[in-house]
Each structure stands twice: as C-alpha cells, then as structure tokens.
Design an enzyme around this catalytic site. Sequence first.
Site, PDB file in Angstrom:
ATOM      1  N   TRP A  21      -2.400   1.708  -3.940  1.00  0.00           N
ATOM      2  CA  TRP A  21      -2.065   1.953  -2.529  1.00  0.00           C
ATOM      3  C   TRP A  21      -2.328   0.697  -1.699  1.00  0.00           C
ATOM      4  O   TRP A  21      -3.410   0.113  -1.752  1.00  0.00           O
ATOM      5  CB  TRP A  21      -2.896   3.110  -1.979  1.00  0.00           C
ATOM      6  CG  TRP A  21      -2.634   3.390  -0.534  1.00  0.00           C
ATOM      7  CD1 TRP A  21      -1.474   3.823   0.023  1.00  0.00           C
ATOM      8  CD2 TRP A  21      -3.567   3.255   0.551  1.00  0.00           C
ATOM      9  NE1 TRP A  21      -1.621   3.969   1.387  1.00  0.00           N
ATOM     10  CE2 TRP A  21      -2.883   3.627   1.738  1.00  0.00           C
ATOM     11  CE3 TRP A  21      -4.890   2.857   0.631  1.00  0.00           C
ATOM     12  CZ2 TRP A  21      -3.506   3.621   2.984  1.00  0.00           C
ATOM     13  CZ3 TRP A  21      -5.517   2.850   1.867  1.00  0.00           C
ATOM     14  CH2 TRP A  21      -4.822   3.230   3.029  1.00  0.00           C
ATOM     15  N   ASP A  51      -2.876   4.657 -11.429  1.00  0.00           N
ATOM     16  CA  ASP A  51      -2.351   5.568 -10.411  1.00  0.00           C
ATOM     17  C   ASP A  51      -1.434   4.829  -9.439  1.00  0.00           C
ATOM     18  O   ASP A  51      -1.739   3.726  -8.981  1.00  0.00           O
ATOM     19  CB  ASP A  51      -3.523   6.179  -9.631  1.00  0.00           C
ATOM     20  CG  ASP A  51      -3.064   7.169  -8.571  1.00  0.00           C
ATOM     21  OD1 ASP A  51      -3.032   8.369  -8.871  1.00  0.00           O
ATOM     22  OD2 ASP A  51      -2.734   6.731  -7.451  1.00  0.00           O
ATOM     23  N   TYR A  56       4.393   4.406  -2.204  1.00  0.00           N
ATOM     24  CA  TYR A  56       3.670   3.144  -2.030  1.00  0.00           C
ATOM     25  C   TYR A  56       4.668   1.995  -2.020  1.00  0.00           C
ATOM     26  O   TYR A  56       5.294   1.675  -3.019  1.00  0.00           O
ATOM     27  CB  TYR A  56       2.653   2.932  -3.149  1.00  0.00           C
ATOM     28  CG  TYR A  56       1.531   3.944  -3.205  1.00  0.00           C
ATOM     29  CD1 TYR A  56       1.297   4.838  -2.162  1.00  0.00           C
ATOM     30  CD2 TYR A  56       0.691   4.011  -4.303  1.00  0.00           C
ATOM     31  CE1 TYR A  56       0.275   5.765  -2.223  1.00  0.00           C
ATOM     32  CE2 TYR A  56      -0.343   4.935  -4.372  1.00  0.00           C
ATOM     33  CZ  TYR A  56      -0.539   5.811  -3.331  1.00  0.00           C
ATOM     34  OH  TYR A  56      -1.562   6.742  -3.394  1.00  0.00           O
ATOM     35  N   GLN A 179      -6.437  15.366  -6.483  1.00  0.00           N
ATOM     36  CA  GLN A 179      -6.813  14.030  -6.002  1.00  0.00           C
ATOM     37  C   GLN A 179      -7.162  14.099  -4.518  1.00  0.00           C
ATOM     38  O   GLN A 179      -6.291  14.062  -3.657  1.00  0.00           O
ATOM     39  CB  GLN A 179      -5.686  13.019  -6.229  1.00  0.00           C
ATOM     40  CG  GLN A 179      -6.120  11.597  -5.915  1.00  0.00           C
ATOM     41  CD  GLN A 179      -5.033  10.576  -6.204  1.00  0.00           C
ATOM     42  OE1 GLN A 179      -4.459  10.011  -5.276  1.00  0.00           O
ATOM     43  NE2 GLN A 179      -4.743  10.336  -7.465  1.00  0.00           N
ATOM     44  N   SER A 208     -10.679   6.518  -2.605  1.00  0.00           N
ATOM     45  CA  SER A 208     -11.547   5.918  -1.595  1.00  0.00           C
ATOM     46  C   SER A 208     -13.026   6.103  -1.918  1.00  0.00           C
ATOM     47  O   SER A 208     -13.828   6.445  -1.042  1.00  0.00           O
ATOM     48  CB  SER A 208     -11.240   6.508  -0.210  1.00  0.00           C
ATOM     49  OG  SER A 208     -11.738   5.688   0.814  1.00  0.00           O
ATOM     50  N   ALA A 211     -15.189   4.042   0.356  1.00  0.00           N
ATOM     51  CA  ALA A 211     -14.945   4.193   1.799  1.00  0.00           C
ATOM     52  C   ALA A 211     -14.230   2.973   2.363  1.00  0.00           C
ATOM     53  O   ALA A 211     -14.654   2.371   3.350  1.00  0.00           O
ATOM     54  CB  ALA A 211     -16.249   4.454   2.545  1.00  0.00           C
ATOM     55  N   LYS A 218     -18.585  -4.977   2.239  1.00  0.00           N
ATOM     56  CA  LYS A 218     -17.668  -5.999   2.743  1.00  0.00           C
ATOM     57  C   LYS A 218     -17.914  -6.349   4.203  1.00  0.00           C
ATOM     58  O   LYS A 218     -17.623  -7.456   4.637  1.00  0.00           O
ATOM     59  CB  LYS A 218     -16.214  -5.506   2.620  1.00  0.00           C
ATOM     60  CG  LYS A 218     -15.595  -5.643   1.248  1.00  0.00           C
ATOM     61  CD  LYS A 218     -14.124  -5.242   1.335  1.00  0.00           C
ATOM     62  CE  LYS A 218     -13.417  -5.387   0.016  1.00  0.00           C
ATOM     63  NZ  LYS A 218     -11.975  -5.039   0.129  1.00  0.00           N
TER      64      LYS A 218
END
Length: 318
Positions: A21, A51, A56, A179, A208, A211, A218
């Site tokens: 994604w 996946d 996408y 999912q 995710s 998160a 990050k």
Amino acid sequence: MNYRQLGASGLRVSEISLGSWLTYGEGGYVDSARAHETIDKAYELGINFFDTANIYMRGEAEKVVGQALGKYARESYVIATKVWGRMGEGPNDRGLSRKHIMEQCEASLKRLNLDYIDLYYCHHFDPDTPMEETLRAMDDLVTQGKVFYIGVSNWTAAQIAEAVHLADRKLLNRIVASQPVYNMFNRAIEQELIPACTRFGIGQVVYSPLAQGVLAGKYKNATDVPPGSRATHSSGKQTIQRYLHDDNLLKVARIREIADELGLTLSQLAIAWILRQSNVSSALIGASRVQQVEENAAASGVSLPSDALEQIESILNN
C-alpha cells in the site's frame, strides 16, 4: 522465520508478511528497483506471504509484486489481493457485485501474471450488494481454481458472523482470513473481532502494526515527518494523523526503554506484541528499504516475557 496456520485452513503463512500500500507501482514512493529489492530480501528471509490490492496505484502495485515474484517457484509463496475499490468511472466499477468481482479477479490475474490467487479479500463491506451474491461469486472463483482461499478486510464481527452463517446454510466456502488494522494504539479488534474469528476459525492478517511508523520510532514530534516518507503521501498523511500526537509519542519513548532492556528494536517489540495473539496469523509490514525488512522479520519467533507485557499494558492504559 516462523509460520502459522491461516485461521483453521491448512495454509501456512509467515508470521511477517509484506504489503504494498502506497509503496510500489507508479505513483508510489518506492521506485521499481527498490521494490524488487525489498521483495527479494523478504523472500530470502523466509517471508512467503505477500499482500497487494487492485486499487493500490490502480493496479500498478499488483504488476510490481507479480514481476518481482515471477522468478520464484509459484508454490513457494502466497499472494493475497483484494476487490471492492473503484477501478473505473462506470457504475459497476466498484463494490462486491458478481460482475465486479469476476471482472476484477481476471484483471488482477493478468496484472500479477498468475493463474491463481492464493487469498482473495473483499476489501470492504458493500451494503449495496446482497451478501449471498458476493459469497457465491467468491465461491465460484474457488470452484474454478482461480482463487484458493477467501478473506475479508475491514469487516465487523457482526458482518463476518453473518457471512459464516450464510456460507454454512448455502454450503459455500467459508472465509478463512480477516484483515483489520491492529497495533498498540488501535486495539479495537480485541473486543469483538478476535473472539468471533477465533470461534469461526478465521485468522487475522493485521495491517499497520507499527501505526504508520510511529511505533518504529520514526517521529520525534507531531510535526517531524521525514521527506519522502509514506506520511508525505496524501493518503498516508491522513492516516498517520490518527497516531502522530504528543501523547502517543510519550508512550513510544517509554516503550522504547522496554525494547532496549530486551535487546530489541522498537519495531521488533511492537510486532512481537501483536504476535502474542494466537488468532493473529501474520503481521503485515510495509517497507521501502531492505534494512526495514530485515529488522521487522527478526520479530518472528520473539516471545515477550510477562513482566514486559504488563509494563506495556500499564503504559498504554495510562
């Protein structure tokens, strides 16, 4: 790499899976060469579960994933893709009607350059299509050998329960995978979805898990967004705002201390925390660099001690 059953099915998938994604394909923030590198590294490390989705980058991500995996033996990996999102301007170019499902399955197979899809998800629930129509179309794809297993993404526990009961009454193939989003800051599935899916033999393939990078460490503050990251993409920017605020960042700092004590990176701790759930079949990561794949894959097989889990619970509930 450790492997788990996908729900009650006989299919074994890697505890860590790789998604695409906002990442791969024209318009994504990772160029084709780097996309191939990350997929190759994932495969090398034992990740067998990949996946993507038709929506996408309007099919471009499927092309990249198909090209990258084309060099490997087909039986050695598991491909998941999805149907539901808008793929054209016509009135039937979205949703879960029989027409859209059948047409998009053929289109995805062509983009992936494959004869079959291992796991085909209904990407969202479609209130405008009778559920029996959707489930029969998916069942027919299984009968035709174009799809091996059926899944749903972003469905509620009630919707899944209805689908399971309908499939049983009509003797249709059951859903084996769900999912949903799941991470330390979004635990909604623990209340109803996991208990229901455990009862029905449906495994979670959660997205995710970090998160949107917040649980990878990050970001140092709510305005600290690295140039070229997923958070700079319009869709990613909207998603990350749910997580990127000072309260969460304070919790991240405390959770990092636990990771340090255990000799883990923050990402590895966050993924291992997810894999503590037996109903989770795989944690779906995104990666723009080989190093990210290596770091996250190392979370497979990590068992967190009870005292660390208690500390994390205390931090998250504060």
